[in-house]
Every structure is written in structure tokens, then in C-alpha cells.
Enzyme design. Structure first.
Site, PDB file in Angstrom:
ATOM      1  N   GLU A  71     -19.386 -24.223 -43.767  1.00 11.46           N
ATOM      2  CA  GLU A  71     -20.821 -24.024 -43.958  1.00 11.46           C
ATOM      3  C   GLU A  71     -21.249 -24.020 -45.421  1.00 11.46           C
ATOM      4  O   GLU A  71     -22.403 -24.324 -45.728  1.00 11.46           O
ATOM      5  CB  GLU A  71     -21.250 -22.715 -43.292  1.00 11.46           C
ATOM      6  CG  GLU A  71     -21.120 -22.706 -41.774  1.00 11.46           C
ATOM      7  CD  GLU A  71     -19.715 -22.350 -41.302  1.00 11.46           C
ATOM      8  OE1 GLU A  71     -18.852 -22.051 -42.143  1.00 11.46           O
ATOM      9  OE2 GLU A  71     -19.498 -22.368 -40.075  1.00 11.46           O
ATOM     10  N   ARG A 180     -30.696 -17.841 -28.678  1.00 12.65           N
ATOM     11  CA  ARG A 180     -29.839 -18.464 -27.670  1.00 12.65           C
ATOM     12  C   ARG A 180     -30.388 -18.267 -26.257  1.00 12.65           C
ATOM     13  O   ARG A 180     -30.409 -19.182 -25.450  1.00 12.65           O
ATOM     14  CB  ARG A 180     -28.449 -17.827 -27.755  1.00 12.65           C
ATOM     15  CG  ARG A 180     -27.529 -18.212 -26.640  1.00 12.65           C
ATOM     16  CD  ARG A 180     -26.196 -17.456 -26.727  1.00 12.65           C
ATOM     17  NE  ARG A 180     -25.360 -17.760 -25.575  1.00 12.65           N
ATOM     18  CZ  ARG A 180     -25.476 -17.160 -24.390  1.00 12.65           C
ATOM     19  NH1 ARG A 180     -26.379 -16.217 -24.205  1.00 12.65           N
ATOM     20  NH2 ARG A 180     -24.673 -17.499 -23.391  1.00 12.65           N
TER      21      ARG A 180
END
Lengths: 327, 294
Positions: A71, A180
Site C-alpha cells: 500500500e 462493507r
């Protein structure tokens, strides 16, 4: 009652409201942007399905970059792309962006004023069974302290789609988050959204509930129950955490005299803090904060966690009663 | 911008840049000496010979790009950009002063010719990867150069970028390591082992060229060789002497983060005379380098 000009869906408060994850709005927005802007590029750190970047990958494989589980590199490859005319969307869980690569975002993203869009997936306690490690509760605090950064938090799938478009239209770094779990899809294509604007979703004059994220719907449910108990609560959807809609917020404080803020985020440094910082120097009123109070989450179903950590409609209603007593 | 093609002119320019660096640091009273001095030959090779770059067309989409990952070497890049015509040379003496465009570490938004802000180590190679990837997407032939310090190879993020560039075969990417063997706390291999750098880079799919970082002709050759290698990214491991050109600074890690006048050194003059002595050595080249008409 619901504010007509907000153009919320008619079944907003009914049991049959559609339940859709906000991350799906990101996926839709990306595919639409791919069609509209040929310089949009999507980077993903080995989470293509769960960040909903997969649709873009299928539609525009040449503009999708698989970054692997790296990342820090992803954040700065995005900067290199942005400095050379692309509009990169960095896609991974918010615990990694901005969690893991905050230094890259600070120096190479914001100090550079690079045109990078950071999309934080799996935010809030509603991430559920994956537990505390994956429940990003600090991302708003981490990003809103950064000069030049815009911070946006959508309340449902349609607003996430709009925010994905808005992020592309802004020149400069933008962070936005989504969730989510499925949540009520209650806004419509006609519901107003503008960066720097909060929108009154429900009229009321005794307390202002200022909320960001899927919890906005819980705030509407709470206000609906409160009216039966004779309490008139205004509900404000506040997706633009930075820049903040100072006018709408000050007006709410003046007219209602008390504020409750709601977010699936740590109370420290979050949207509520942004509102409190502003009202403290303009029009201080009693405030209560719905959010995470200096603890980590845990595994469980989203509804169970929202109840346990007092981020559901019942907890919001209780906070309203508490704050009204302090007026 | 005039491209320098004669070796004597290139060597003279490198020496001018070193003098600029000493004067800037003396005026500022803080900053890094060793790295900027040892990068003078590489900076000269790149900006005055190798790179396709024009201060009058800074946004030319076909220009070569240079990203400096080790932002603490800012003085040499400011001197280079000024001498290359990106901003007035007189401005160099404002380094690190309130209101200056020349911040202690480089700021893209204020300094003409700086492609990216930098300071926090381990970030520039990833940015360079993004630049090279964008060029590949747009079917451009521009070359992306990245200047890395050897010390910053301690950062894990550098290896993420090395992995990415190897995976995507970024052929128009050339990394240049300033292998001066020092970092702030001491010799690089004492602070944290870097070697074997060649084996490491090659394992990640790169081609490495070792070069004497003070031989401008060799640096130019290496850059041209790098452009001719199309299947891999290339890293030029430029072996340099920290503090190059100033006798009492050479090889001494204490000059990594200090300007002239700030280090008690057995080999050199008293602090108050260090700047003047450094300039004198650079004017006369200390009798060490035969540059004919210099």
C-alpha cells in the site's frame, strides 16, 4: 417530517427499503467515470472484489493496475500517475489507506497537491465479523488533519456513486470512505449532493442530529421515534467533512440549540470533532457525540455491533434526550 | 537551454555547482553538505547533457522527468536548476530563509523545475514508477530518472517500488543510487547492511550498471546504456565520495547533515574558516583533479 427538497425515496422509513452496500456505489461510479474520463485509472492492492474495483477492471483492463499487497508503493505510484495527467483512484481497506501509508499521503499526496483519490473501504464498526483489525475507525481523523485534503463520507449507495464522481471533478487530493455491510438505499438520484454542503433530510427545531455515513438512516429512524415522544429533531446529512458546511451547521445550532453528531468512527478527531471545533468559536451549544469512544471493535454481526457500541437508532434517541436536558 | 558537450565544460559546471552548494549552506547556516557535493557530477551529467528538458517548456509532455527521492540533497538540485535557467541564480542564497521558495526540502509547488516534493525517505521511486507507468500507458518515450540515496534503501517502501518496477518491466525508468556509503548515524554498512545491492536488484528483475559517480563521461555513458535496455528497469549504482571536492569533508559521515562551519574536524580548519577553505579548494580543486583550464 422528511424534507421534501431532499428527494429521499418514499420508502425511506419503511421496512421494505432496499439494502445495498455503499461500496457498490463506488464500483458503479468507477465504471461510469471510466466511460466519461479517459484519464481515470484505478489502482487496487489485491482487494479487487471486496473494494468493488472489479467492474472497472473488466471494463477498462488497460487502466486498471494491480498493485499487490503493497500500500505504500500504491499511494505513491498514484502520485506519479497524477503528476503526469492521470486521475488515480487508490482502492483498498481504510485501515491500510490512510492507515498504513499516511506518510505517503501527507508528503507526496497533500504537500505535492497531487490529484489522487483515496478510496477507503471497510470503514466503521459495521465491517462486522472480521473484527477490530479491519474496522477502520480512525480514517477521518487521519485525513482531515491534512492540509489540501478533501474528506467526504457518503450515507448510502447512491451518494457513494455521486461522491466518486465528485472526487474525480476536484483537482487535488480527496479521501472518501464507504462500508462493507448492506445499508438502506434511501437517497435518490435527485437528492442534492455538493462538496461543502450539508443537507437537511428531516425538519425539526429542538435538536439537530448531524450525521455522516450509513448512520444517517439510523438518525432518521431515531427522529421518527422521537416525534412520538414530542421531541422535534432536525436530521442533517453531513457528507462533506472537509470542507465543512459552516452555514448549515451554524444555522442548526442557532435554531435548535443542541447538537448530536453521529458517525461510525472514533469520537476523537472525527466528523463530530469537526462540528464541535467550528461551533466552539461560532455558536457553542450543548453537544453529544455518537461514535466509538476510545476503544477497538470486535467480531459480530453489524447490527449486533452497532447496538453494543451504541451507534444505532436507540442510542441516538437516548443521546438526543440527554442533550436536550442540558439546553 | 544550452547542452554541454565538452567534458571540460561539464567538469567546470560541476565545480560551479559545488561552489554554489557551499555558499548556499554557509548563508543558510543549516543543511546537508556531503550528499549535495557528491551528487554534483551526476546532476551535471543529467541536466546539462543527458536529459531532454527545457526551462522554457516545463510542461512539455515529452520531457524527461527527474524525481529526487532523497529530498535532503535539495541544495545541489536548486543550484542545478538555477544554473540550467529555471530560476535566477541570485535566489540560491535565500535557501531555508523565511519566505523563500527554496525550502529546506524540495517543494514542487514553489520551485520551477522540481517534479515532486520530497523529504520523507523511501517515496521517490514509487512516484517515479507512476511516472514511467503513465508514459507506458500513453505510449510516450520520455525517460523517468529517480535519484535515491543508499541510506534510504533501509525503507521497506523502496523495495515495494523495486518489486513493482520489475513486475511491470518499466523500461523507461532509470534509478540512480548515490552510493556514498554514509548515512546520518555512520557508515551505511554499520547502520544497516545494504549489500549485496546488485544481487537484490537483479533478483527483482532489474539490470544494474556500476559507475564511478564522479566520472561525468561514464555517468553519461551509463545513462545512455540504460536507455538501450528495453526489457527491464535499470539502476545505475553510482559510487561516490561523500563531500567530494572538499578535502576535510570527504568520507566523513558527520557532514551528512551539517553545513560548513558546524563540525569540529581534525582534518580541516577551525569552524569559522571552513567555508572559505572549502571555496578555496573548489576554486583550485585542491590540486587533486587535473582539469586543465579550470
Amino acid at each position: 417530517m422528511l424534507n421534501n427538497s431532499a428527494k429521499l425515496k418514499r420508502n425511506t422509513l419503511s421496512k421494505d427499503v432496499d439494502i445495498v452496500a455503499t461500496r457498490d456505489g463506488y464500483g458503479m461510479g468507477l465504471v461510469e467515470l471510466g466511460e466519461q474520463r479517459e484519464n481515470v485509472v484505478v489502482l487496487c492492492g489485491d482487494l479487487t472484489e471486496s473494494t468493488r474495483s472489479a467492474g472497472f477492471r473488466e471494463a477498462y483492463p488497460d487502466r486498471f493496475i494491480q498493485m499487490g499487497v503493497a500500500e505504500q508503493n500504491m499511494a505513491n505510484v498514484a502520485v506519479g500517475l497524477a503528476l503526469n495527467g492521470k486521475i488515480p483512484f487508490v482502492s483498498t481497506y481504510a485501515v491500510f489507506t490512510p492507515g498504513r501509508n499516511w506518510d505517503q499521503i501527507r508528503i507526496s499526496g497533500c504537500y505535492n497537491n497531487a490529484n489522487v483519490k483515496y478510496a477507503g473501504a471497510h470503514t466503521g464498526i459495521s465491517v462486522g465479523p472480521d473484527g477490530a483489525t479491519h474496522q477502520a475507525m480512525e480514517d477521518i481523523a487521519l485525513t482531515r488533519v491534512l492540509p489540501r485534503m478533501t474528506v467526504l463520507v457518503p450515507c448510502d449507495v447512491e451518494e457513494t456513486r455521486k461522491i466518486t464522481h465528485a472526487a474525480a471533478a476536484i483537482v487535488g487530493p480527496v479521501y472518501f470512505r464507504f462500508a462493507r455491510a448492506g445499508s438502506p438505499a434511501f437517497t435518490s438520484a435527485k437528492t442534492p449532493f455538493k462538496v461543502g454542503k450539508a443537507v437537511v433530510f428531516r425538519d425539526g427545531d429542538e435538536v439537530a442530529i448531524i450525521a455522516a455515513g450509513p448512520i444517517v438512516h439510523s438518525a432518521l429512524l431515531a427522529a421518527d421515534r422521537l416525534i412520538e415522544q414530542g421531541v422535534s429533531a432536525r436530521v442533517i446529512n453531513n457528507p462533506s467533512i472537509k470542507p465543512l458546511d459552516e452555514k448549515t451547521i451554524e444555522q442548526a445550532a442557532r435554531e435548535c440549540g443542541a447538537v448530536v453528531t453521529c458517525e461510525e468512527h472514533q469520537v476523537m478527531g472525527g466528523m463530530g470533532s469537526a462540528v464541535a471545533e467550528f461551533l466552539a468559536v461560532t455558536y457553542p451549544v450543548p453537544m453529544e457525540f455518537i461514535g466509538m469512544h476510545n476503544s477497538f471493535g470486535e467480531s459480530g454481526e453489524p447490527a449486533e455491533l452497532l447496538k453494543k457500541y451504541k451507534m444505532d437508532a436507540e442510542a441516538i434517541a437516548a443521546a438526543v434526550k440527554k442533550v436536550i436536558k442540558r439546553k | 537551454m544550452k547542452r554541454l558537450t565538452k567534458l571540460a565544460d561539464l567538469n567546470r559546471m560541476a565545480n560551479t555547482l559545488r561552489k554554489d552548494v557551499i555558499e548556499m549552506l554557509t548563508e543558510a547556516g543549516s543543511g546537508h553538505s556531503a550528499g549535495p557535493l557528491d551528487l554534483a557530477d551526476i546532476a551535471t551529467a543529467l541536466y546539462f547533457n543527458v536529459m531532454k528538458i527545457d526551462p522554457k517548456q516545463r510542461d512539455d509532455p515529452d520531457r524527461d522527468r527527474l524525481y529526487v527521492s532523497c529530498g535532503h540533497t535539495a541544495p545541489i538540485w536548486y543550484a542545478t536548476l538555477a544554473r540550467a535557467g529555471f530560476f535566477p541564480v541570485e535566489e540560491l542564497k535565500t535557501l531555508r530563509k523565511l519566505g523563500t521558495r527554496l525550502q529546506g526540502h524540495m517543494d514542487r509547488l514553489t520551485v520551477p523545475g522540481v517534479e515532486s516534493s520530497s523529504a520523507s525517505l523511501g517515496q521517490g521511486l514509487s512516484i517515479s514508477c507512476g511516472s514511467a507507468y503513465a508514459g507506458q500507458m500513453d505510449k510516450k518515450n520520455y525517460q523517468t530518472y529517480c535519484i535515491l540515496s543508499d541510506g534510504e534503501h533501509d525503507e521497506g517502501s523502496v523495495w515495494e517500488a523495486i518489486q513493482f518496477a520489475g513486475h511491470y518491466h518499466l523500461q523507461h525508468l532509470t534509478a540512480i543510487i548515490d552510493r556514498n556509503n554514509i548515512q546520518i548515524d555512520g557508515p551505511t554498512e554499520e547502520v544497516m547492511t545494504k549489500e549485496p545491492l546488485r544481487d537484490k536488484y537483479e533478483a527483482f528483475g532489474w539490470h544494474m550498471i556500476d559507475v564511478d559517480g564522479h566520472n561525468i563521461e561514464a555517468v553519461i555513458d551509463a545513462c545512455n546504456e540504460a536507455k538501450a535496455i528495453v526489457e527491464k528497469p535499470v539502476v545505475i549504482n553510482a559510487h561516490t565520495i561523500p563531500g567530494k571536492g572538499v578535502d576535510f569533508m570527504e568520507y566523513d559521515f558527520r557532514w551528512h547533515g551539517a553545513p560548513p562551519g558546524k563540525v569540529d574536524t581534525e582534518r580541516g580548519p577551525a569552524k569559522s574558516k571552513q567555508s572559505a577553505e572549502a571555496l578555496k579548494q573548489l576554486r583550485t580543486l585542491g590540486g587533486k583533479i587535473d582539469n586543465g583550464d579550470l
